[in-house]
Design a protein around this motif. Sequence first.
Motif: not given
Length: 244
Positions: A217-240
């Motif tokens: 987490f970057w702040d107490s309510a939002h993930p960090s950019e690196r967390a988002y980047r780690t989560m993104t590949p399966p999201i992109l795979q599902d969308l594509k």
Amino acid sequence: MCCIKASRELQENEEIPALMAFGDSILDTGNNNDLISVLKCNFPPYGMDFIGGKPTGRFCDGKVLTDLIAEGLGIKETVPAYLDPNLQSKDLPTGDLYGLGVRKIGVLSTLPLGCLPIIRTLHGGPMRFCGDNANRAAQLFNSKLLAEVNSLNSSLPQAKIVYVDVYNPLLDLIKNPVKSGFRVPERSCCGTGLFEAVILCNQLTPFTCDNVSEFVFWDSAHPSERAYRTMTPPILQDLKKSFS
């Protein structure tokens, strides 16, 4: 979040031509800057890892999930805020809705809200456990959201609406941080990491971490950019996969 359908069916490996995102601060790329609200983040240290190291109104140290999805789909590197007064007409063709021709729509679930650092602080007891009630509420919301997506797919001809799970990918980062190279899943980088967000996460806040890449987490309510980047590949795979 929605993606515009081209004049012909999307072929394998073909780029999705446009994207428009609707949501809260998890997806906001700066619209909040032009709204009357005390919940701002257009000041340091927000944006410290963004292009040029400047705050843009993204509730993150760098890019948010919207940017990374657009980047991964080959649309553009960052998504401009619709309310940005500097937005140019050439930026607008990368967005539209079902009535205007949109046929491919991704609907993101909500996050494991009970595991946000601020909820741990407020409702997690002395050991700051994840808040079970908030997580159960998020799971209930997601189950109803999935049912609604299935219903819309049945009622909207030619639509392809995809439910995208972000609850479990983030929960996995929180429960198994070392697997993905994180060290701190229970508090955030900004300040003490217990409750700082928006105005409380500012350049005068002491104790802000030196290495945000170790924090989920970057702040107490939002993930960090690196967390988002780690989560993104399966999201992109599902969308594509769903949009091909």
